[in-house]
Design a protein around this motif. Structure first.
Motif, PDB file in Angstrom:
ATOM      1  N   PHE A 165      -7.509  -1.831 -18.201  1.00 40.51           N
ATOM      2  CA  PHE A 165      -8.684  -1.734 -17.347  1.00 40.51           C
ATOM      3  C   PHE A 165      -8.855  -3.050 -16.593  1.00 40.51           C
ATOM      4  CE2 PHE A 165      -9.721   1.319 -20.800  1.00 40.51           C
ATOM      5  CZ  PHE A 165      -9.693   2.462 -20.020  1.00 40.51           C
ATOM      6  N   ASP A 166      -8.054  -3.253 -15.551  1.00 40.13           N
ATOM      7  CA  ASP A 166      -8.077  -4.504 -14.805  1.00 40.13           C
ATOM      8  C   ASP A 166      -8.499  -4.314 -13.359  1.00 40.13           C
ATOM      9  OD1 ASP A 166      -5.895  -3.140 -13.885  1.00 40.13           O
ATOM     10  OD2 ASP A 166      -4.447  -4.768 -14.195  1.00 40.13           O
ATOM     11  N   ARG A 167      -9.043  -3.127 -13.053  1.00 38.34           N
ATOM     12  CA  ARG A 167      -9.476  -2.879 -11.681  1.00 38.34           C
ATOM     13  C   ARG A 167     -10.544  -1.796 -11.676  1.00 38.34           C
ATOM     14  NH1 ARG A 167      -3.841  -1.959  -9.926  1.00 38.34           N
ATOM     15  NH2 ARG A 167      -3.383  -2.332 -12.110  1.00 38.34           N
ATOM     16  N   TRP A 168     -11.357  -1.822 -10.651  1.00 36.81           N
ATOM     17  CA  TRP A 168     -12.360  -0.784 -10.417  1.00 36.81           C
ATOM     18  C   TRP A 168     -12.014  -0.126  -9.094  1.00 36.81           C
ATOM     19  CZ3 TRP A 168     -15.794   0.404  -6.553  1.00 36.81           C
ATOM     20  CH2 TRP A 168     -16.809   1.316  -6.865  1.00 36.81           C
ATOM     21  N   SER A 169     -11.975   1.206  -9.075  1.00 33.63           N
ATOM     22  CA  SER A 169     -11.436   1.890  -7.904  1.00 33.63           C
ATOM     23  C   SER A 169     -12.221   3.134  -7.534  1.00 33.63           C
ATOM     24  CB  SER A 169      -9.974   2.302  -8.152  1.00 33.63           C
ATOM     25  OG  SER A 169      -9.158   1.187  -8.420  1.00 33.63           O
ATOM     26  N   ILE A 229      -7.789  -2.017   0.209  1.00 38.14           N
ATOM     27  CA  ILE A 229      -8.051  -0.754   0.893  1.00 38.14           C
ATOM     28  C   ILE A 229      -6.694  -0.107   1.148  1.00 38.14           C
ATOM     29  CG2 ILE A 229      -8.988   0.365   2.951  1.00 38.14           C
ATOM     30  CD1 ILE A 229     -10.935  -1.961   3.219  1.00 38.14           C
ATOM     31  N   GLY A 230      -6.452   1.011   0.533  1.00 34.95           N
ATOM     32  CA  GLY A 230      -5.160   1.670   0.656  1.00 34.95           C
ATOM     33  C   GLY A 230      -4.112   1.126  -0.291  1.00 34.95           C
ATOM     34  N   THR A 231      -4.482   0.206  -1.177  1.00 32.74           N
ATOM     35  CA  THR A 231      -3.575  -0.333  -2.179  1.00 32.74           C
ATOM     36  C   THR A 231      -4.321  -0.534  -3.485  1.00 32.74           C
ATOM     37  OG1 THR A 231      -2.165  -2.216  -2.795  1.00 32.74           O
ATOM     38  CG2 THR A 231      -4.014  -2.674  -1.321  1.00 32.74           C
ATOM     39  N   ALA A 232      -3.662  -0.240  -4.589  1.00 29.73           N
ATOM     40  CA  ALA A 232      -4.257  -0.424  -5.908  1.00 29.73           C
ATOM     41  C   ALA A 232      -3.963  -1.796  -6.477  1.00 29.73           C
ATOM     42  CB  ALA A 232      -3.751   0.650  -6.869  1.00 29.73           C
ATOM     43  N   SER A 233      -3.145  -2.588  -5.778  1.00 28.88           N
ATOM     44  CA  SER A 233      -2.762  -3.916  -6.268  1.00 28.88           C
ATOM     45  C   SER A 233      -2.930  -4.954  -5.165  1.00 28.88           C
ATOM     46  CB  SER A 233      -1.317  -3.899  -6.768  1.00 28.88           C
ATOM     47  OG  SER A 233      -1.138  -2.945  -7.790  1.00 28.88           O
ATOM     48  N   PRO A 234      -4.166  -5.259  -4.797  1.00 30.64           N
ATOM     49  CA  PRO A 234      -4.383  -6.238  -3.723  1.00 30.64           C
ATOM     50  C   PRO A 234      -3.979  -7.650  -4.149  1.00 30.64           C
ATOM     51  CG  PRO A 234      -6.463  -5.637  -4.750  1.00 30.64           C
ATOM     52  CD  PRO A 234      -5.427  -4.724  -5.323  1.00 30.64           C
ATOM     53  N   TYR A 275      -4.472 -10.304  -1.941  1.00 34.31           N
ATOM     54  CA  TYR A 275      -5.257 -11.210  -1.107  1.00 34.31           C
ATOM     55  C   TYR A 275      -6.735 -10.882  -1.273  1.00 34.31           C
ATOM     56  CZ  TYR A 275      -0.618 -11.550   0.967  1.00 34.31           C
ATOM     57  OH  TYR A 275       0.736 -11.693   1.156  1.00 34.31           O
ATOM     58  N   ALA A 276      -7.598 -11.778  -0.790  1.00 32.28           N
ATOM     59  CA  ALA A 276      -9.033 -11.539  -0.881  1.00 32.28           C
ATOM     60  C   ALA A 276      -9.394 -10.198  -0.262  1.00 32.28           C
ATOM     61  CB  ALA A 276      -9.797 -12.676  -0.198  1.00 32.28           C
ATOM     62  N   LEU A 277      -8.751  -9.857   0.855  1.00 30.67           N
ATOM     63  CA  LEU A 277      -8.856  -8.522   1.460  1.00 30.67           C
ATOM     64  C   LEU A 277      -7.455  -8.086   1.826  1.00 30.67           C
ATOM     65  CD1 LEU A 277     -10.416  -6.109   2.540  1.00 30.67           C
ATOM     66  CD2 LEU A 277     -10.733  -7.344   4.691  1.00 30.67           C
ATOM     67  N   ASP A 278      -6.981  -7.025   1.210  1.00 25.24           N
ATOM     68  CA  ASP A 278      -5.617  -6.535   1.393  1.00 25.24           C
ATOM     69  C   ASP A 278      -5.695  -5.090   1.879  1.00 25.24           C
ATOM     70  OD1 ASP A 278      -2.903  -6.073   1.298  1.00 25.24           O
ATOM     71  OD2 ASP A 278      -2.631  -6.965  -0.685  1.00 25.24           O
ATOM     72  N   ILE A 279      -5.264  -4.850   3.137  1.00 23.96           N
ATOM     73  CA  ILE A 279      -5.334  -3.515   3.727  1.00 23.96           C
ATOM     74  C   ILE A 279      -3.925  -2.985   3.917  1.00 23.96           C
ATOM     75  CG2 ILE A 279      -6.111  -2.144   5.695  1.00 23.96           C
ATOM     76  CD1 ILE A 279      -8.235  -4.257   6.213  1.00 23.96           C
ATOM     77  N   SER A 280      -3.665  -1.787   3.409  1.00 19.77           N
ATOM     78  CA  SER A 280      -2.343  -1.177   3.533  1.00 19.77           C
ATOM     79  C   SER A 280      -2.502   0.271   3.987  1.00 19.77           C
ATOM     80  CB  SER A 280      -1.596  -1.224   2.194  1.00 19.77           C
ATOM     81  OG  SER A 280      -0.354  -0.565   2.280  1.00 19.77           O
ATOM     82  N   ARG A 281      -1.972   0.548   5.173  1.00 21.46           N
ATOM     83  CA  ARG A 281      -2.036   1.931   5.672  1.00 21.46           C
ATOM     84  C   ARG A 281      -0.984   2.113   6.752  1.00 21.46           C
ATOM     85  NH1 ARG A 281      -7.385   5.253   7.855  1.00 21.46           N
ATOM     86  NH2 ARG A 281      -6.375   7.301   7.926  1.00 21.46           N
ATOM     87  N   ASP A 282      -0.252   3.219   6.683  1.00 18.98           N
ATOM     88  CA  ASP A 282       0.802   3.494   7.637  1.00 18.98           C
ATOM     89  C   ASP A 282       0.204   4.166   8.863  1.00 18.98           C
ATOM     90  OD1 ASP A 282       3.169   3.840   8.931  1.00 18.98           O
ATOM     91  OD2 ASP A 282       3.900   5.472   7.648  1.00 18.98           O
ATOM     92  N   THR A 283      -0.410   3.330   9.724  1.00 21.34           N
ATOM     93  CA  THR A 283      -1.032   3.827  10.946  1.00 21.34           C
ATOM     94  C   THR A 283      -1.054   2.708  11.966  1.00 21.34           C
ATOM     95  OG1 THR A 283      -3.023   4.841  11.888  1.00 21.34           O
ATOM     96  CG2 THR A 283      -3.339   3.201  10.169  1.00 21.34           C
ATOM     97  N   THR A 284      -1.150   3.057  13.238  1.00 20.72           N
ATOM     98  CA  THR A 284      -1.187   2.043  14.292  1.00 20.72           C
ATOM     99  C   THR A 284      -2.498   1.269  14.258  1.00 20.72           C
ATOM    100  OG1 THR A 284       0.254   3.379  15.698  1.00 20.72           O
ATOM    101  CG2 THR A 284      -1.029   1.661  16.770  1.00 20.72           C
TER     102      THR A 284
END
Length: 222
Positions: free
Chosen positions: A35-39, A67-72, A74-83
Motif C-alpha cells: 500500500f504505497d499509493r492512493w489512486s 496522471i495516466g501513470t501508477a508510478s510517478p 516526478y512531482a507531477l508526472d503525466i503520461s498519455r499517448d495523445t497529441t
C-alpha cells in the motif's frame, strides 16, 4: 452501487452500476502487493478498476502525483499517448491579459524568489483569428527582465519586445567608450584541430515559390 474494498482487491471504495456489468470506478489504495499509493481507477467492462493497469490518477508515498501513470517519478508526472497533453486556460479575452509560468528557487536566506519566467500575452482577440506573443524572462540583480520574444507574426526579438524583422537584436544600453564598440551578435563555428584550413560563412539567399534558392551575398571569415 457502492462497495467497500476488501483483501485481494485493494483497500478503498468501489463504484459500480446496478446491473453489475463490470463497469467500475475505484478510489483508494491499489491492489499492488503493498500500500504505497492512493489512486483513482476505472475499468469499463472488466470489473478491475483497482489494478495498476487501470489507474487514472495516483499520489504515491513520495508525494509525487501521476496522471495516466501508477508510478510517478516526478512531482507531477503525466503520461498519455495523445497529441494534446496539457492545456493552460485563462478565461479572459482582454488584449491586456497575460499568463505566466514562473520558475522559483530559494535565495541565500531561504526566501522564495522567481529566477525565470515564460509569459504568454493576448495580442489579438478576434474570433477564430486570435494572435498571441510568447516571451522569456530571466532575473538579474533581483529584477525580472524580458530577454526574448516571439511575436504573433513569428518575428523573434532579443532585447526588444517589438521585433520588426524575422530576427531583431537590440542592445538598449549605450556603448561606454567610442573606441571599444559593442558586440551584439556572435557566430561561432567549431573547426577542429587545423584552424588554418577552416572557414565560416554567413549566406544571404532569396527563395521563390518553386523552391529555387538564389544566393545574393556571402560574408566569410577564415
Amino acid at each position: 452501487t457502492v462497495m467497500a474494498g476488501y483483501e485481494g482487491r485493494g483497500m478503498g471504495t468501489f463504484y459500480t452500476d446496478t446491473t453489475y456489468s463490470g463497469e467500475e470506478w475505484f478510489c483508494g489504495m491499489n491492489y499492488s502487493g503493498n500500500f504505497d499509493r492512493w489512486s483513482v481507477g476505472y475499468d469499463q467492462s472488466g470489473g478491475q478498476p483497482e489494478y495498476l493497469a487501470n489507474t487514472l490518477f495516483t499520489v504515491n508515498v513520495s508525494g509525487n502525483v501521476g496522471i495516466g501513470t501508477a508510478s510517478p517519478n516526478y512531482a507531477l508526472d503525466i503520461s498519455r499517448d495523445t497529441t494534446s497533453i496539457l492545456n493552460l486556460h485563462r478565461p479572459n479575452s482582454s488584449t491586456a491579459a497575460a499568463s505566466t509560468l514562473d520558475f522559483s528557487f530559494n535565495t541565500a536566506d531561504a526566501s522564495e524568489a522567481i529566477y525565470a519566467r515564460i509569459r504568454a500575452d493576448v495580442e489579438d482577440n478576434t474570433n477564430s483569428g486570435q494572435g498571441g506573443d510568447l516571451s522569456f524572462h530571466t532575473a538579474n540583480s533581483g529584477t525580472l527582465f524580458e530577454r526574448l520574444r516571439i511575436s504573433q507574426e513569428g518575428k523573434v526579438g532579443i532585447g526588444t519586445n517589438d521585433p520588426e524583422t524575422k530576427l531583431h537584436v537590440y542592445k538598449s544600453s549605450a556603448t561606454s567608450g567610442t573606441s571599444t564598440g559593442t558586440s551584439v551578435l556572435r557566430l561561432q563555428n567549431y573547426v577542429g584541430s587545423d584552424l588554418s584550413q577552416q572557414k565560416v560563412f554567413a549566406d544571404f539567399v532569396l527563395a521563390d515559390d518553386n523552391a529555387n534558392e538564389i544566393p545574393q551575398v556571402r560574408i566569410g571569415a577564415e
